[in-house]
Design an enzyme around this catalytic site. Structure first.
Site, mmCIF file in Angstrom:
data_model
loop_
_atom_site.group_PDB
_atom_site.id
_atom_site.type_symbol
_atom_site.label_atom_id
_atom_site.label_comp_id
_atom_site.label_asym_id
_atom_site.label_seq_id
_atom_site.Cartn_x
_atom_site.Cartn_y
_atom_site.Cartn_z
ATOM 1 N N ASP A 1 0.974 -1.149 -0.070
ATOM 2 C CA ASP A 1 -0.080 0.174 0.114
ATOM 3 C C ASP A 1 0.435 1.098 -0.125
ATOM 4 O OD1 ASP A 1 -2.305 -1.726 0.666
ATOM 5 O OD2 ASP A 1 -2.137 -2.015 2.269
ATOM 6 N N GLY B 1 1.635 2.447 -2.408
ATOM 7 C CA GLY B 1 1.016 3.756 -3.749
ATOM 8 C C GLY B 1 1.982 3.555 -4.945
ATOM 9 N N LYS B 2 2.342 2.318 -5.273
ATOM 10 C CA LYS B 2 2.702 1.838 -6.054
ATOM 11 C C LYS B 2 1.822 2.147 -7.478
ATOM 12 C CE LYS B 2 2.664 -2.422 -4.043
ATOM 13 N NZ LYS B 2 2.454 -1.471 -2.626
ATOM 14 N N HIS C 1 -4.187 -1.247 -6.097
ATOM 15 C CA HIS C 1 -3.484 -0.496 -6.360
ATOM 16 C C HIS C 1 -4.604 0.913 -6.531
ATOM 17 C CE1 HIS C 1 -0.588 -3.335 -7.275
ATOM 18 N NE2 HIS C 1 -0.082 -3.068 -6.046
ATOM 19 N N THR C 2 -4.697 1.519 -6.479
ATOM 20 C CA THR C 2 -5.326 2.733 -6.662
ATOM 21 C C THR C 2 -4.851 3.553 -7.195
ATOM 22 O OG1 THR C 2 -5.975 2.636 -4.042
ATOM 23 C CG2 THR C 2 -6.606 5.011 -5.059
ATOM 24 N N THR D 1 -6.799 -12.045 3.319
ATOM 25 C CA THR D 1 -7.586 -10.841 2.469
ATOM 26 C C THR D 1 -8.810 -12.004 2.542
ATOM 27 O OG1 THR D 1 -6.720 -11.341 0.117
ATOM 28 C CG2 THR D 1 -6.583 -9.087 1.428
ATOM 29 N N GLY E 1 5.169 12.399 -3.864
ATOM 30 C CA GLY E 1 4.356 12.569 -4.210
ATOM 31 C C GLY E 1 3.757 13.282 -2.785
ATOM 32 N N VAL E 2 2.920 13.988 -3.260
ATOM 33 C CA VAL E 2 2.509 15.712 -2.688
ATOM 34 C C VAL E 2 0.736 14.896 -2.501
ATOM 35 C CG1 VAL E 2 3.865 17.090 -2.474
ATOM 36 C CG2 VAL E 2 2.864 17.000 -3.930
HETATM 37 P P1 GDP Z 1 -0.620 0.653 -3.558
HETATM 38 O O1 GDP Z 1 -1.441 -0.582 -3.587
HETATM 39 O O2 GDP Z 1 1.138 0.445 -3.653
HETATM 40 O O3 GDP Z 1 -0.357 0.808 -4.925
HETATM 41 O O4 GDP Z 1 -1.002 1.607 -2.844
HETATM 42 P P2 GDP Z 1 -2.531 2.110 -2.067
HETATM 43 O O5 GDP Z 1 -3.241 2.109 -3.781
HETATM 44 O O6 GDP Z 1 -2.956 0.464 -2.481
HETATM 45 O O7 GDP Z 1 -2.511 2.479 -1.272
HETATM 46 C C1 GDP Z 1 -1.914 4.261 -1.595
HETATM 47 C C2 GDP Z 1 -2.665 5.408 -1.272
HETATM 48 O O8 GDP Z 1 -1.685 6.558 -1.104
HETATM 49 C C3 GDP Z 1 -3.709 5.132 -2.088
HETATM 50 O O9 GDP Z 1 -5.210 5.535 -2.013
HETATM 51 C C4 GDP Z 1 -3.530 6.767 -2.905
HETATM 52 O O10 GDP Z 1 -4.639 6.987 -3.940
HETATM 53 C C5 GDP Z 1 -2.637 7.430 -2.347
HETATM 54 N N1 GDP Z 1 -1.668 8.373 -2.558
HETATM 55 C C6 GDP Z 1 -0.511 7.665 -3.151
HETATM 56 N N2 GDP Z 1 0.607 8.421 -3.449
HETATM 57 C C7 GDP Z 1 -0.139 9.746 -1.927
HETATM 58 C C8 GDP Z 1 0.441 11.463 -2.200
HETATM 59 O O11 GDP Z 1 1.713 10.912 -2.936
HETATM 60 N N3 GDP Z 1 -0.453 12.048 -0.849
HETATM 61 C C9 GDP Z 1 -0.964 11.583 -0.848
HETATM 62 N N4 GDP Z 1 -2.072 11.995 0.179
HETATM 63 N N5 GDP Z 1 -2.029 9.965 -1.531
HETATM 64 C C10 GDP Z 1 -1.463 9.252 -2.092
#
Ligand code: GDP
Length: 420
Positions: free
Chosen positions: A13, A15-16, A41-42, A128, A410-411
């Site tokens: 999680d 932010g990949k 992945h969001t 999960t 990331g901001v």
């Molecule tokens: P992944 O599985 O590694 O892709 O991560 P997830 O998607 O599960 O979780 C990362 C969360 O952080 C998501 O809700 C993203 O939209 C959010 N996100 C990613 N980069 C940033 C950032 O730089 N700032 C903020 N505020 N949110 C971020």
């Protein structure tokens, strides 16, 4: 762009998805190399907000070939639902291919996942419940069913019936009713028509891409702390998120992977069980969780949250030799006056920067240094040089302790909120 692996350097999680989506704009091929639909992945871009479970985050680039690689485990029904959802939002999935060597997550894997967790009781892993672990277990035990096998329905039905002879004994041993072979086979086969000619041998495609210097992105799932071999065993996933896993799981010879991006959050989060030394409990943790919206993309489960753990991220760097780090969610820390930063662990009276095995880790404690906060909203900052001095110092601390340069910051969640 050479062959680039995007690897989670914490517990997942990180932010990949966001980083892959950003880089995928310039990619020719994007490959998911391990895991299943147990993580999400969001991606937030001009098309909306998407939670991708199995489809590579490159799907938003209509020119990129997206591959669900041979190292993954695939629930065909879930994959079809995900494709339908993307199509409904106007995203073409015509360029998606599924490796015929990937393994199938069968309905019994979901059931056994839940039954196994129930039996483990207080020692549960916090899976999960998507059947990923049992599907990999069957792969290793040479009971797995590969995706290509659905192409011959008659033989597939016989395989299902044969596997269920032993699986049903286990299921009944747990006190659950047995599964019906015809119903199980029907359920899986109904997805096959939807996927059609997307199921292919992906090796020629990948080999051609690599030999012609196409830009290839390898998208990892979860993070190094959940790696089967190098994570907090047994609280790990059943595959290798490491860049080394990318080589095997995508079918790319190791020497072609020349860029490895380690993705870290500016703090830490973890979903599932297992030691998490910098965890913030109680109100302090609740506040960060709410502020940062730390809820699982697949399950909606509240994520455990904690301060940045440089021992964990350094461990990830030792195993991946990151050419660069992407730090996400720096914006979230703007609320703090001071920020504890874990630089080492104390274990049995000695200080260490090495990652101990799980049982020792359980009795270690974090050693913190305090970093000054910046108390500023980073929204709209478009250049790293324009970050507050303390935010830049925080990033330098990450570089120093982890041992790799930061290439992206990331901001905000949007694709555009990334400082390069
Ligand atoms: P992944 O599985 O590694 O892709 O991560 P997830 O998607 O599960 O979780 C990362 C969360 O952080 C998501 O809700 C993203 O939209 C959010 N996100 C990613 N980069 C940033 C950032 O730089 N700032 C903020 N505020 N949110 C971020």
């Amino acid at each position: 762009m050479p062959v680039t692996a995007v690897v989670g350097a914490q517990w997942g999680d990180e932010g990949k998805g966001k980083i892959t989506d950003l880089l995928a704009q310039e990619a020719d091929v994007v490959i998911r190399y391990q895991g299943g639909n147990n993580a999400g992945h969001t991606v937030v871009n001009q098309h909306g907000t998407f939670k991708l479970h199995l489809v590579p985050s490159g799907i938003f680039n209509p020119n990129a070939l997206c591959i669900v690689g041979p190292g993954t485990v695939v629930n065909l029904g879930v994959l079809c639902d995900e494709l339908a959802n993307l199509e409904q939002h106007g995203i073409s999935t015509a360029n998606l291919r599924v490796s015929d060597r990937a393994h199938l997550i069968m309905p019994w894997h979901l059931l056994l996942d839940r039954l196994d967790e129930r039996e483990r009781g207080r020692q549960k892993l916090g899976t999960t419940g998507q059947g990923v672990g049992p599907a990999y277990a069957d792969k290793v035990a040479r009971h797995g069913i590969q995706v290509y096998e659905v192409r011959d329905p008659k033989r597939f039905r016989a395989r299902v019936a044969h596997e269920l002879e032993t699986k049903n004994k286990v299921i009944e041993g747990f006190g659950d009713p047995p599964l019906d072979a015809t119903a199980v086979a029907d359920e899986v086969l109904k997805s096959v028509a939807t996927l059609g000619d997307r199921i292919v041998d992906t090796l020629p495609l990948v080999e051609r891409a690599v030999r012609t210097d196409a830009r290839v992105l390898l998208e990892g799932q979860l993070g190094v702390m959940r790696d089967l071999d190098w994570g907090i065993y047994p609280y790990v996933t059943s595959s290798n998120p490491l860049a080394g896993g990318a080589s095997v799981g995508a079918g790319i010879p190791p020497r072609f992977i020349t860029r490895v991006i380690g993705v870290v959050k500016a703090y830490s989060t973890s979903v599932g069980e297992g030691p998490f030394l910098t965890e913030m409990k109680g109100k302090e943790g609740d506040a960060l969780r709410e502020m940062a919206n730390e809820y699982g993309a697949t399950t909606g489960r509240p994520r455990r949250v904690g301060w940045f753990d440089a021992v964990a991220a350094r461990h990830a760097n030792r195993l991946n030799a990151f050419t660069e780090i992407a730090v996400t969610k720096l914006d979230v820390l703007g609320a703090y006056e001071e920020i504890p930063f874990c630089v080492a662990y104390e274990l049995d009276g000695a200080r260490t920067c090495d990652m101990p095995p799980t049982q020792l880790l359980e009795r270690a404690t974090p050693v913190y240094e305090t970093q000054p906060g910046w108390r500023a909203d980073l929204a709209g900052v478009s250049d790293r040089a324009h970050l507050p001095a303390n935010a830049r110092a925080y990033l330098s601390k990450i570089e120093q302790t982890v041992g790799a340069p930061i290439g992206m910051v990331g901001v905000g969640p949007e694709r555009s909120a990334t400082l390069l």
